[in-house]
Design a protein around this motif. Structure first.
Motif, PDB file in Angstrom:
ATOM      1  N   UNK A 252       0.828  -1.199   0.000  1.00 43.59           N
ATOM      2  CA  UNK A 252       0.000   0.000   0.000  1.00 43.59           C
ATOM      3  C   UNK A 252       0.864   1.252   0.000  1.00 43.59           C
ATOM      4  N   UNK A 253       0.593   2.142  -0.943  1.00 46.59           N
ATOM      5  CA  UNK A 253       1.368   3.362  -1.061  1.00 46.59           C
ATOM      6  C   UNK A 253       2.725   3.182  -1.709  1.00 46.59           C
ATOM      7  N   UNK A 254       3.013   1.956  -2.161  1.00 42.17           N
ATOM      8  CA  UNK A 254       4.320   1.671  -2.743  1.00 42.17           C
ATOM      9  C   UNK A 254       4.286   1.588  -4.254  1.00 42.17           C
ATOM     10  N   UNK A 259       9.165  -4.099  -4.672  1.00 42.76           N
ATOM     11  CA  UNK A 259       9.223  -5.564  -4.672  1.00 42.76           C
ATOM     12  C   UNK A 259      10.123  -6.080  -5.796  1.00 42.76           C
ATOM     13  N   UNK A 260      11.036  -5.206  -6.272  1.00 43.79           N
ATOM     14  CA  UNK A 260      12.055  -5.640  -7.213  1.00 43.79           C
ATOM     15  C   UNK A 260      11.603  -5.838  -8.639  1.00 43.79           C
ATOM     16  N   UNK A 261      10.590  -5.081  -9.065  1.00 37.33           N
ATOM     17  CA  UNK A 261      10.034  -5.260 -10.412  1.00 37.33           C
ATOM     18  C   UNK A 261       9.934  -3.924 -11.137  1.00 37.33           C
ATOM     19  N   UNK A 262      10.196  -3.942 -12.431  1.00 44.31           N
ATOM     20  CA  UNK A 262       9.938  -2.803 -13.303  1.00 44.31           C
ATOM     21  C   UNK A 262       8.980  -3.264 -14.386  1.00 44.31           C
ATOM     22  N   UNK A 376     -13.769  -4.938  -7.566  1.00 47.53           N
ATOM     23  CA  UNK A 376     -12.608  -4.062  -7.386  1.00 47.53           C
ATOM     24  C   UNK A 376     -11.319  -4.893  -7.371  1.00 47.53           C
ATOM     25  N   UNK A 377     -10.431  -4.696  -8.329  1.00 49.06           N
ATOM     26  CA  UNK A 377      -9.203  -5.501  -8.375  1.00 49.06           C
ATOM     27  C   UNK A 377      -8.222  -5.187  -7.256  1.00 49.06           C
ATOM     28  N   UNK A 378      -8.438  -4.067  -6.555  1.00 46.33           N
ATOM     29  CA  UNK A 378      -7.565  -3.702  -5.438  1.00 46.33           C
ATOM     30  C   UNK A 378      -8.210  -3.984  -4.089  1.00 46.33           C
ATOM     31  N   UNK A 379      -9.394  -4.617  -4.129  1.00 41.48           N
ATOM     32  CA  UNK A 379     -10.092  -5.048  -2.912  1.00 41.48           C
ATOM     33  C   UNK A 379     -10.469  -3.875  -2.009  1.00 41.48           C
ATOM     34  N   UNK A 403      -6.698   6.712  -1.945  1.00 41.07           N
ATOM     35  CA  UNK A 403      -5.515   6.969  -2.765  1.00 41.07           C
ATOM     36  C   UNK A 403      -5.001   5.712  -3.450  1.00 41.07           C
ATOM     37  N   UNK A 404      -5.464   4.541  -3.028  1.00 40.47           N
ATOM     38  CA  UNK A 404      -5.043   3.297  -3.678  1.00 40.47           C
ATOM     39  C   UNK A 404      -5.784   3.069  -4.999  1.00 40.47           C
TER      40      UNK A 404
END
Length: 441
Positions: A252-254, A259-262, A376-379, A403-404
């Motif tokens: 959340x907020x990240x 998590x090491x991904x582009x 909602x895909x973000x729950x 904000x999510x």
């Protein structure tokens, strides 16, 4: 065809892809090109030319201002006839550089071609920055910034997003089919710039031809895999794609970097290949032109700055009275007042709808059915957040994760009461961000 598992939530939409899966044509050169200085997320670029200057195609017209910014380049050769506010897809008039083409298409040689394997990751990032490349899936975040952020994180995977999940849009699909080698080459250059070993290319299952072609072509690249993912909207959202491909959740907020991904779009990868190998900055893109009110759907190579009206004319015009104009897809695109706005770096599509295609239902009260929560895909809890927003209680909206929200529109699509949920969520987000900025000043 083996397909990866999907994410929780989302919806299945009529995709209308067959109607628009047309070979890419080159769009006509208009009488004027309008190049806004804000074609990217971040600080607007600053002009480095003046009215009356003659410019070459690919010449830098405005330099990046600060780190989160991107330069703007001439999309044809000609003369600068104005630097003034012009209509922008957001609805506001923003500063823009106006070019009158000379029809010669003279390219500049300012950006030197590189052999990627002979240059360091820092050199590649700088070259990508100088080429003005941004996220071309619609987000327009400067690509060099995304690459640089990974210096602060342990990045292990590059994901190339070929989902293109919105209805009607098929420009990325055609790009993969017609220029798949360029997409893969750009992906490999991005991988080198990041210094990672693993590249995953996620493509929705309704793009079988692109999947087959890229799987065959990707065999010559090390640690590159093409993955078929379900055709569920919004599969192309980076958080959902990361979840499906890697089983990781962005905090959340990240950001994916945490998590090491582009994640980069396939059109962005193709633009990187053009910039590095041929010294060509981002001056054109593929745009899908479609919709029930359009005479002939097409995919067009369009010079940035081309007025939307030029695209419609090349597609035979409208076949009925236009009720709505949308830039982008029907779920997350922006409505337009007219066809005077220009194509910019983030323009993925142009859709025309007739009056009978536009719903005029009045919004009713929430019936507590829970459908918005289920999709909602973000729950999140869209109905709860919007209830707080309607009452001006933005602290409550923030607590429940306003904000999510990525504004995908799934909640509004399924609401039986026709409530403008995504519009209220946008309103809540804007108010919260404004109040947070006021607290900092």
């Amino acid at each position: 065809m083996n397909t990866a598992p999907t994410f929780r939530g989302g919806i299945h939409l009529p995709d209308h892809k067959r109607e628009t899966h047309q070979p890419i044509e080159t769009c006509t050169l208009p009488d004027q090109l309008v190049l806004p200085l804000s074609q990217h997320a971040g600080t607007p670029a600053q002009p480095c030319v003046a009215v009356g200057d003659r410019v070459a195609k690919g010449q830098c017209l405005a330099t990046a201002e600060g780190e989160v910014s991107a330069p703007v380049h001439a999309s044809t050769s000609g003369s600068v006839v104005a630097i003034e506010p012009r209509p922008y897809p957001s609805g506001r008039a923003l500063p823009a550089i106006v070019i009158e083409p000379d029809g010669e298409e003279r390219w500049t040689t300012d950006l030197t071609p590189l052999e990627p394997r002979q240059w360091s990751p820092e050199n590649l990032k700088q070259h990508i920055r100088d080429a003005g490349i941004v996220g071309m899936g619609g987000g327009t975040f400067p690509t060099h910034v995304k690459l640089t952020l990974m210096e602060q994180h342990a990045c292990d995977t590059l994901i190339i997003n070929g989902c293109e999940c919105e209805p009607w849009l098929s420009g990325d699909d055609r790009l993969m089919v017609e220029q798949g080698d360029k997409v893969l080459d750009g992906a490999d250059i991005l991988r080198q710039a990041l210094g990672v070993q693993r590249t995953l290319i996620g493509i929705e299952a309704n793009k079988a031809e692109a999947i087959a072609l890229l799987r065959h072509a990707s065999r010559k690249f090390d640690a590159m895999e093409v993955v078929c993912v379900p055709s569920t909207y919004p599969q192309g959202a980076e958080k959902q794609l990361i979840d499906v491909l890697l089983g990781r959740q962005v905090p959340s907020g990240g950001h994916p970097a945490n998590i090491g991904v582009v994640v980069d779009n396939v059109a962005t990868a193709a633009a990187v290949s053009d910039a590095v190998r041929y010294g060509r900055p981002l001056v054109e893109r593929v745009v899908t032109v479609a919709g029930p009110a359009l005479a002939t759907p097409k995919n067009l190579w369009v010079r940035l700055g081309t007025p939307l009206r030029t695209l419609v004319d090349q597609c035979g015009g409208s076949r009925e009275e236009i009720g709505k104009i949308i830039v982008g897809g029907p779920m997350m695109g922006q409505s337009q007042l007219n066809l005077d706005t220009p194509v910019v770096k983030g323009t993925t599509g142009l859709l025309l709808f007739g009056s009978q295609d536009v719903s005029l239902r009045e919004a009713g009260p929430c019936i507590r059915c829970g459908r918005c929560i289920a999709v909602c895909p973000l729950h999140l809890l869209p109905a709860t957040i919007t209830a707080y927003a309607e009452r001006g209680r933005f602290d409550g909206a923030l607590t429940y994760g306003a904000l999510e929200c990525m504004e995908c529109g799934c909640c509004t699509y399924v609401c039986p009461a026709a409530r403008p949920l995504v519009q209220m969520l946008r309103y809540a987000k804007a108010e919260i961000i404004t109040r947070q900025k006021e607290c900092l000043t």
